[in-house]
Design an enzyme around this catalytic site. Structure first.
Site, PDB file in Angstrom:
ATOM      1  N   ASP A   7       8.885   2.567   4.955  1.00 38.95           N
ATOM      2  CA  ASP A   7       8.174   2.016   3.792  1.00 38.95           C
ATOM      3  C   ASP A   7       8.806   0.672   3.451  1.00 38.95           C
ATOM      4  OD1 ASP A   7       6.403   1.907   1.564  1.00 38.95           O
ATOM      5  OD2 ASP A   7       7.987   2.600   0.238  1.00 38.95           O
ATOM      6  N   SER A   8       8.075  -0.134   2.657  1.00 39.93           N
ATOM      7  CA  SER A   8       8.646  -1.407   2.216  1.00 39.93           C
ATOM      8  C   SER A   8       9.779  -1.197   1.215  1.00 39.93           C
ATOM      9  CB  SER A   8       7.556  -2.275   1.590  1.00 39.93           C
ATOM     10  OG  SER A   8       6.999  -1.617   0.468  1.00 39.93           O
ATOM     11  N   CYS A  70       3.881   3.769   3.991  1.00 38.42           N
ATOM     12  CA  CYS A  70       3.561   2.600   3.179  1.00 38.42           C
ATOM     13  C   CYS A  70       2.072   2.331   3.336  1.00 38.42           C
ATOM     14  CB  CYS A  70       4.379   1.415   3.690  1.00 38.42           C
ATOM     15  SG  CYS A  70       3.965  -0.166   2.935  1.00 38.42           S
ATOM     16  N   GLU A 147       8.056   0.003 -11.544  1.00 40.85           N
ATOM     17  CA  GLU A 147       9.450  -0.343 -11.227  1.00 40.85           C
ATOM     18  C   GLU A 147      10.233  -0.709 -12.483  1.00 40.85           C
ATOM     19  OE1 GLU A 147       9.647  -2.916  -7.780  1.00 40.85           O
ATOM     20  OE2 GLU A 147       9.293  -1.114  -6.585  1.00 40.85           O
ATOM     21  N   CYS A 181      -1.357   3.954  -3.032  1.00 42.40           N
ATOM     22  CA  CYS A 181      -0.042   3.291  -3.093  1.00 42.40           C
ATOM     23  C   CYS A 181       0.967   4.361  -3.457  1.00 42.40           C
ATOM     24  CB  CYS A 181      -0.051   2.186  -4.151  1.00 42.40           C
ATOM     25  SG  CYS A 181       1.583   1.435  -4.426  1.00 42.40           S
ATOM     26  N   HIS A 183       3.629   4.304  -5.021  1.00 38.47           N
ATOM     27  CA  HIS A 183       4.210   4.260  -6.366  1.00 38.47           C
ATOM     28  C   HIS A 183       3.375   5.035  -7.389  1.00 38.47           C
ATOM     29  CE1 HIS A 183       6.875   1.114  -4.967  1.00 38.47           C
ATOM     30  NE2 HIS A 183       7.433   1.022  -6.156  1.00 38.47           N
TER      31      HIS A 183
END
Lengths: 263, 263
Positions: A7-8, A70, A147, A181, A183
């Site tokens: 993943d990034s 990702c 984040e 995504c 996240h």
């Protein structure tokens, strides 16, 4: 068996978390390209270059199976990644589309993702191949908000309203929201409050893990319940990865190894 | 004379814009490391590695003077950058602190910047060396909000309130707000509405350009009014750079060259 997960950043740990559940016998090596994240606003060529480099590193470290955890890298570069290695590769887009197909009754799905993922229309194509109609919406502020830790914040809720209200008003037949995504599962409850009642919210983490389990079984791998080794690699601050990664992985992280890639 | 201007993305174009005003006779080569942006959440070691690589590229392309138009790169790596080349280097932190010193009467300044810039305390030190007291506040959501184009949006205003209200309440003696990120000038009017009346808002773009002009005069360079060549380089999508860069540069951009760096 050693499974490489790429993943990034830390978001893909939500996929690793499901893999640990559904493919417990494997060893895992996770690569978070934290020095070069986020991938969500980068071009396809750049994402492909970074992703193939990272995946090659996982192969060099003994990975025998690759999970691209990702969404952006899968959407923009799954073909380049698959072509660059000689081992099986599974991304998150197809399992996510599969999950949406199982959830929808109206055959109308909305997908939210990063700008780059939406721009690739990878989800649109994956859903249309399954006979579904798809509405795509890029939500570039959600990753920074998550984040920042504002996963249950009124500002995040307003931003989600701004991104999604029009979509659901104009497309009332949509009955499933696919989180494109890694996240976004962290704001699942907030999304639940904002989207119309009756809309199912699905993500690709569990279905990706199930797809890996199925692929391994078809290779006659036998699952025996034992938690193997987990190695975590990052290309930037390992301390930061450790701290924020625990929220995504859902367990404590003791060690992260710093890796330097040559492009 | 060819001046190399370096930033992680398009934000440094606000500095180039001032340079074109105050040092009009020079040729310019601008490098936006768009493939690896944002720098604001990365570690010092990674920022130093990326910045020195980018600046070396500018030197290889004939730059005779370097302006680090990126607050994060200046704050975290100005020493490494300066040591890595044999030509003059000017960053944005010292000129920004200088500008704040001229603006403040109470000798109490607030600085807003990215997480990495605040974590370095480079502004705190630069202001304290000038006999000022400084309050630093990281505002990680402002860059994504500005890049989303929400420069005059109620959500951005709420986020600014959340970031700054407590600071100004607890430190009523602060009379100057220093914008420690090249993106922030784009929300100057919104900030004006949020911060208490009488607080001066300053940024480092103009003072950096004036510092460059002063440095060049001390080298006996003679300014003659002629706009030299402007080359723009980016490490990711040139089209995206062109589109969003125009807002920062304040003039139309015709051509951007794609550059690939080897780390």
């Amino acid at each position: 068996l050693k499974i490489g997960v790429f993943d990034s950043g830390v978001g893909g740990l939500t996929v690793l978390r499901e893999l640990l559940q559904h493919v417990p016998h494997a060893d895992y090596i996770y690569f978070g390209d934290t020095a070069r994240l986020p991938y969500g606003a980068k071009s396809a060529a750049t994402v492909a270059k970074y992703a193939t480099g990272a995946v090659q590193h996982l192969v060099d470290r003994g990975a025998e199976f690759i999970v691209v955890a990702c969404n952006t890298a899968t959407a923009l570069a799954i073909q380049e990644i698959t072509a660059s290695v000689h081992i099986p590769v599974i991304g998150v887009v197809e399992p996510g589309a599969e999950q949406a197909m199982r959830a929808t009754k109206s055959k109308n799905v909305a997908v939210i993702a990063t700008e780059a993922t939406v721009g690739s229309h990878a989800y649109l194509r994956a859903l249309e191949r399954r006979g579904l109609r798809a509405q795509e919406k890029a939500c570039p502020l959600l990753v920074p908000l998550i984040e920042e830790g504002w996963t249950d914040h009124s500002v995040t809720e307003q931003v989600v309203h701004i991104y999604l209200d029009t979509l659901f008003r104009e497309h009332p037949q949509v009955d499933t929201l696919l989180l494109g995504c890694t996240h976004y599962p962290l704001i699942r409850e907030l999304l639940r409050r904002v989207v119309p009642t009756g809309v199912a919210i699905v993500d690709s983490a569990e279905s990706t893990a199930l797809a890996v389990a199925a692929a391994l079984q078809s290779q006659a791998a036998k699952a025996h319940i034992r938690c193997g080794e987990i190695q975590l690699l990052a290309t930037d601050s390992t301390e930061k990865f450790r701290r924020s990664g625990e929220r995504f992985l859902g367990r404590s992280i003791e060690q992260v190894e710093l890796v330097t890639l040559h492009e």
